[in-house]
Design an enzyme around this catalytic site. Structure first.
Site, PDB file in Angstrom:
ATOM      1  N   GLY A   1       0.831  -1.199   0.000  1.00  0.00           N
ATOM      2  CA  GLY A   1       0.000   0.000   0.000  1.00  0.00           C
ATOM      3  C   GLY A   1       0.860   1.241   0.000  1.00  0.00           C
TER       4      GLY A   1
ATOM      5  N   GLY B   1       0.574   5.888   0.461  1.00  0.00           N
ATOM      6  CA  GLY B   1      -0.224   7.054   0.794  1.00  0.00           C
ATOM      7  C   GLY B   1       0.681   8.238   1.018  1.00  0.00           C
TER       8      GLY B   1
ATOM      9  N   ASP C   1      -4.293   9.181  15.527  1.00  0.00           N
ATOM     10  CA  ASP C   1      -4.738   8.818  14.171  1.00  0.00           C
ATOM     11  C   ASP C   1      -5.432   7.456  14.191  1.00  0.00           C
ATOM     12  OD1 ASP C   1      -5.155   9.309  11.511  1.00  0.00           O
ATOM     13  OD2 ASP C   1      -3.179   8.648  10.856  1.00  0.00           O
TER      14      ASP C   1
END
Length: 661
Positions: free
Chosen positions: A345, A347, A464
């Site tokens: 992944g 980001g 977060d």
């Protein structure tokens, strides 16, 4: 946890050297570890004020993951200490059970290569050691300068006795000198059914341990150890030198007293100082060697400047934070050169790659970010300083880090089932989570937050919390990860932050107004995650061209109409689940309330999820209030029912409300 006997002697010297200097072999070492007389393994040499550590490369699974109870075990090892002076020792050596492969930041002298002045005695160490102490340190309450001690998380022994053994024939106590240069054997046996740790010291020529141990400690060791631990040995010297020999050891997963009949060597005395003539010759040779080395170094330095590819400089913060530092080449090989097919992944923080450590089957996840990315050096340090020192089954374990050129790398345990958001934002053909799995995930995340907020030595604010930062292991257990925005402070300290950080939608309203992160802002985000898990919907969804529907508002509307159960995803909407489902939905709305003063602390959340306490009957009236101060003082005294005692606690009590700590 079964091992065969390992004798470190001359016949296997070549093999041992190969294993010893290979980080993927049998040992991982640090400090003054080396090879001494007849090829025997030494933890220290003649250097003063130094220490040596040697740990097995592979961990042992010492605790049952489901019961939290450690197994019975026995350890036997042979050792000898050769002191610089016959009547005076140095400091000593230890057998250690550690949560890490090595003990970063350890000091020499009285700290025995295990702890330092800062971390000595901290409950978060998760270290158990058996010390063979040859120096009386008043600050640690040592009984004498020739004793054996059992230490838990620090150097002040919980049990100790002068060195010796009890004769099986007449029961008399026979004294032993740890600095006699004689080979001795130490037997360490822990019985989990009896919750008893026995330590027995005796001469190596005796084939079986005496029946009566030198030391016994009646205590359950399970709370002090983690599921996976590393076995090792340490030793240290001070102003007086000593050579600490490790001759061999045997580790078994069951309680037994092995009969070992070995040829016992006679060790040479401590090396004498060289004469003045010898020193002169050595000085001349050294001068020539230094000059030659200088020339060679200069040539090598020029070559390095022209051909350097890897820049790995150890900075002060790396010594302070302590997790294992990986070589870039090791991570490069593990991820097959950071190939696209290894990408898990990406980001704003960077990219995450899957890898397998060379020489083992250990799967890892490697997060790569750069200094100039949104998650730069400060976030990198935040993650190392928090998760690097945490050990909890519901937190993603940080294995180590690496710096290479402008890139920063964090290495974690690989979570094969990915992140929670994959299950919530699933495709049509993807398997749906059962209610039992969802409820377990919610409790796992709550347990992790409780540890961060209230159980660790410092308060950690994650900042977060969201489904993408909840990772699922191969047994569908949830682990909280990504501490790149975390802040930590001492218990009771009121934190002030000036930078708003987090993910849109999960940021508490008071955090947006003041920029002040508290444990209550974490509770807010956790409440939203609970609702997403139950409903299988995002917290904000578009329902028309320009209209957005907020998950909390939709659930609150159903609750007001007596239909809160309809908010749950259809696949889990079964009558036998109704009670738990409605409980989690109501608790999620309470945790994500706009007013921070209404949100419960994580300890209260866990009591409710475990069925120890109940939500108040008038909870709907509470969550309707836009601000807690709008309620009359008499209405604020809501009751949280205790299931076991039928007693009650006020909602405003510190045990219920987080108070934005």
């Amino acid at each position: 946890m079964s091992r065969e006997l390992i004798i470190l002697c001359q016949p296997i010297l070549v093999l041992f050297l190969t294993l010893f200097y290979n980080s993927h072999g049998y040992f991982v070492s640090q400090g003054s570890v080396g090879i001494g007389f007849n090829g025997y393994f030494t933890l220290t040499n003649t250097t003063k004020h130094t220490f040596g550590q040697a740990f097995e490369n592979e961990h042992v699974e010492i605790k049952n993951s489901s019961t939290g109870v450690i197994s019975s075990f026995s350890v036997n090892f042979f050792f000898a200490i050769v002191p610089e002076h016959n009547q005076q020792g140095s400091h000593g050596m230890t057998f250690v059970i550690s949560p890490t492969r090595g003990l970063p930041g350890a000091s020499s002298d009285q700290y025995l290569g295990i702890f330092n002045k800062t971390n000595n005695g901290k409950a978060s160490n998760n270290v158990i050691a058996i010390e063979l102490d040859i120096h009386k340190d008043e600050e640690f309450g040592d009984i004498d300068d020739n004793h054996v001690g059992i230490n838990i998380n620090g150097l002040r022994s919980v049990a100790s006795a002068s060195a010796g053994y009890y004769d099986d024939k007449d029961g008399s106590f026979k004294k032993l000198s740890l600095i006699s240069r004689e080979v001795m054997r130490l037997s360490i046996v822990y019985s989990q059914p009896d919750q008893q740790l026995n330590v027995t010291l005796f001469p190596a020529e005796i084939p079986v341990p005496p029946l009566k141990p030198l030391l016994s400690l009646n205590r359950d060791l399970s709370p002090y150890l983690l599921e996976k631990m590393y076995l090792g040995f340490t030793a240290s010297t001070g102003s007086v030198g000593a050579i600490h020999y490790l001759m061999g050891w045997l580790v078994n997963g069951v309680i037994e007293y092995p009969r070992l009949e070995l040829s016992i060597p006679v060790l040479p005395p401590y090396p004498k100082k060289t004469s003045n003539r010898t020193k002169t010759v050595l000085a001349v040779c050294l001068t020539v060697s230094v000059f030659a080395a200088f020339v060679a170094s200069w040539i090598g330095f020029v070559f390095y400047l022209r051909h350097k590819k890897v820049k790995e400089v150890l900075e002060e913060w790396e010594i302070q934070y302590g997790p294992h530092r990986f070589a870039y080449k090791e991570l490069f090989n593990a991820t097959k050169g950071f190939k696209e097919k290894q990408l898990l992944g990406k980001g704003g923080f960077g990219q995450v790659y899957k890898g397998t450590l060379p020489g083992s089957d250990a799967e890892i996840a490697v997060k790569r970010t750069s200094h100039d990315s949104r998650q730069g050096m400060s976030e990198f340090l935040a993650e190392i300083s928090t998760i690097g020192r945490l050990r909890h089954p519901n937190l993603v374990r940080l294995l180590g880090y690496c710096r290479h050129k402008e890139n920063l790398y964090l290495v974690y345990d690989y979570m094969p089932n990915g992140s929670l958001d994959k299950y919530l934002n699933r495709s049509e053909n993807q398997e749906r989570l059962t209610w039992e799995q969802r409820f377990r995930i919610i409790k796992d995340v709550a347990t992790a937050l409780l540890h961060l907020h209230q159980e660790w030595v410092q308060v950690i604010i994650h900042r977060d919390i969201k489904p993408a930062n909840v990772l699922i292991d191969n047994e569908m257990n949830a682990r909280l990860g990504d501490f790149g925005l975390a802040k930590l402070y001492d218990q009771g300290f009121d934190p002030e932050t000036s930078k708003v950080a987090g993910t849109f939608g999960y940021i508490a309203p008071e955090f947006l107004r003041t920029g002040r992160a508290t444990t209550s802002t974490d509770v807010y985000a956790f409440g939203l995650v609970m609702l997403e898990v139950v409903c299988g919907r995002r917290i904000i969804e578009r329902r028309a061209a320009e209209n957005e529907e907020y998950l909390v508002d939709w659930i609150l509307e159903l609750w007001e109409n007596g239909k809160i159960f309809d908010a749950a995803e259809e696949s889990i909407r079964q009558e036998q689940n109704r009670g738990q489902v409605e409980l989690v939905l109501k608790l999620g709305v309470l945790c994500s309330h706009q007013a921070a003063s209404i949100r419960p602390a994580m300890s209260v959340v866990m009591r409710i999820l475990n069925g120890v306490s109940q939500l108040p009957d008038n909870l709907l009236d509470v969550v309707r209030a836009e601000k807690f101060r709008e309620w009359p003082e008499t209405s604020m005294e809501l009751l949280l029912l205790d299931v076991n005692t039928s007693s009650s606690l006020e909602l405003t009590d510190s045990s219920f409300v987080s108070h934005g700590r």
